[in-house]
Design a protein around this motif. Structure first.
Motif, PDB file in Angstrom:
ATOM      1  N   SER A  70       0.842  -1.189   0.000  1.00 32.68           N
ATOM      2  CA  SER A  70       0.000   0.000   0.000  1.00 32.68           C
ATOM      3  C   SER A  70       0.878   1.240   0.000  1.00 32.68           C
ATOM      4  O   SER A  70       1.892   1.296   0.708  1.00 32.68           O
ATOM      5  CB  SER A  70      -0.903   0.013   1.240  1.00 32.68           C
ATOM      6  OG  SER A  70      -1.733   1.160   1.250  1.00 32.68           O
ATOM      7  N   ALA A 112       3.299   1.716  -5.621  1.00 35.59           N
ATOM      8  CA  ALA A 112       2.842   0.469  -5.008  1.00 35.59           C
ATOM      9  C   ALA A 112       2.840  -0.670  -6.021  1.00 35.59           C
ATOM     10  O   ALA A 112       3.266  -1.787  -5.721  1.00 35.59           O
ATOM     11  CB  ALA A 112       1.450   0.663  -4.414  1.00 35.59           C
ATOM     12  N   GLY A 113       2.375  -0.376  -7.227  1.00 33.83           N
ATOM     13  CA  GLY A 113       2.337  -1.395  -8.267  1.00 33.83           C
ATOM     14  C   GLY A 113       3.721  -1.879  -8.657  1.00 33.83           C
ATOM     15  O   GLY A 113       3.937  -3.083  -8.873  1.00 33.83           O
ATOM     16  N   ALA A 171       4.971  -4.134  -5.791  1.00 28.10           N
ATOM     17  CA  ALA A 171       4.239  -5.405  -5.764  1.00 28.10           C
ATOM     18  C   ALA A 171       4.685  -6.327  -6.892  1.00 28.10           C
ATOM     19  O   ALA A 171       4.733  -7.555  -6.724  1.00 28.10           O
ATOM     20  CB  ALA A 171       2.737  -5.138  -5.849  1.00 28.10           C
ATOM     21  N   VAL A 209      -1.769  -4.830  -4.882  1.00 32.15           N
ATOM     22  CA  VAL A 209      -1.859  -3.467  -4.357  1.00 32.15           C
ATOM     23  C   VAL A 209      -3.198  -3.302  -3.642  1.00 32.15           C
ATOM     24  O   VAL A 209      -4.255  -3.634  -4.199  1.00 32.15           O
ATOM     25  CB  VAL A 209      -1.725  -2.435  -5.490  1.00 32.15           C
ATOM     26  CG1 VAL A 209      -1.948  -1.019  -4.961  1.00 32.15           C
ATOM     27  CG2 VAL A 209      -0.355  -2.558  -6.156  1.00 32.15           C
TER      28      VAL A 209
END
Length: 384
Positions: free
Chosen positions: A38, A45-46, A49, A57
């Motif tokens: 997050s 965030a993407g 991840a 996310v």
């Protein structure tokens, strides 16, 4: 610490600059698996991840409520460390965060008490002290190779972050400064080596009223210095040892050791505590040269070798140690207890400097368990 492990599922909150170092380590530590990320920036965030298979996310409330998150890795700005930690604890998650534990001792104490009430773990950086540098130095101390340790010196001296940092203003405002920025590495190392602190004396000063940014889009821009940029402290440990601490953003060059520990039978040179490894050197009084002209004291320093600590460690090893500790039913080493005590030391040095007096600490901690031999945490097998 070998055998089979079931990885602790990690939800990362904060995908800023420091997250890259954590991410690289988490990818090779079988004790940990990132399942969610997050950040205020969906793009950041993407990207984080995507480095971890299966991670997704989530908005912060979703991450806190997620069934596949066991521990929240808190990499947000210091001012939100306590807030995020309290949210995670309320959601039934363990927490591991970047330093500092909180913005002040009162706030940090609230986090520690909430964790104890919930029966959950809180860990906090720095975990550099778990690498082979500080842990080898501790092995030397614990083996009695320098006799009874009675004093230490710790120096962190630079000309200032504005020479390289594009947005250095924070370092020169209240809540910044060299003590709060770099002190956790040095003071945590001193606690591992010599134990907790009982009393401090401090002084601080600011030689320059302004700073000029050297690089980036604001190069040439000057800003006001509103907090002291140099601090010196005397730390009286419960063991009776006394440490001298100097933290400065005002020193152009210095031929000073990072940390030295002195005992009744010799001395110890400790590598940079902002790093996980480095050469540990020992000076033995038993083999010291005869006094007089030409005495070669440099030749009496010897490399201690690598004796203890997590091998090839990086940021995130403190969280892996927490995961192993949960499985073994022991205390984790990069603990909230130690982090709160270190925060108390820094806050007390600042108070002593402001009042020109001596300050008794309100906290203490156990000296964390040593890592008694070199350990490769990446060697553990992953369970089903």
């Amino acid at each position: 610490m070998g055998g089979t492990v079931n990885p602790l599922r990690v939800g990362v909150v904060g995908a800023g600059t420091i997250s890259a170092q954590y991410s690289a380590c988490l990818q090779r530590l079988p004790q940990l698996r990132v399942t969610a990320v997050s950040d205020l920036s969906a793009e950041r965030a993407g990207a984080l991840a995507a480095e971890h298979e299966g991670a997704r996310v989530l908005e912060l409330p979703q991450l806190m409520a997620a069934d596949d998150v066991d521990v929240v890795l808190n990499l947000t700005l210091p001012r939100t460390h306590a807030e995020i930690a309290l949210q995670a604890l309320a959601a039934g998650k363990h927490v591991y965060g970047e330093k500092p534990l909180a913005m002040d001792v009162a706030e940090g104490r609230g986090v520690v008490e909430a964790a104890a009430a919930a029966g959950l773990r809180v860990g906090c950086a720095p975990d550099t002290v778990l690498g082979t540098g500080v842990q080898t130095a501790r092995a030397v101390v614990d083996a009695g190779e320098i006799g009874v340790p009675h004093s230490a010196t710790a120096f962190m001296t630079t000309p200032g972050h504005e020479r390289w940092h594009h947005f250095p203003d924070f370092y020169y405002q209240p809540g910044g400064g060299p003590l709060l920025d770099m002190g956790p590495y040095y003071i945590t190392s001193l606690v591992h080596l010599l134990g907790p602190v009982e009393r401090v004396v401090g002084v601080s000063w600011r030689p320059s009223p302004t700073r000029t940014i050297g690089r980036g889009p604001r190069a040439g821009e000057s800003f006001e210095v509103t907090t002291d940029s140099s601090t010196a402290g005397i730390l009286v440990h419960a063991s009776g040892a006394v440490s001298t601490l100097v933290m400065s953003f005002d020193t152009w060059a210095a031929r000073l050791p990072r940390i030295e520990v002195h005992g009744t039978g010799g001395s110890l040179s400790v590598p940079d505590p902002n790093l996980f490894d480095g050469t540990v050197e020992v000076y033995s009084a038993a083999s010291a040269p005869e006094p007089g002209p030409g005495a070669d004291h440099e030749a009496n320093w010897r490399d201690a070798g690598v004796r203890a600590g997590y091998l090839d460690a990086g940021r995130g090893y403190g969280l892996a140690d927490l995961a192993v500790a949960l499985g073994e039913g022991r205390a984790h080493r990069a603990s909230d207890e130690v982090a709160l005590h270190v925060l108390d030391v820094m806050e007390s040095v600042q108070r002593a400097a402001a009042t020109r007096g001596s300050v008794e600490l309100t906290t203490t901690c156990e000296r964390p368990e040593a890592i008694a031999s070199p350990v490769d945490l990446t060697a553990a097998a992953v369970g089903a």
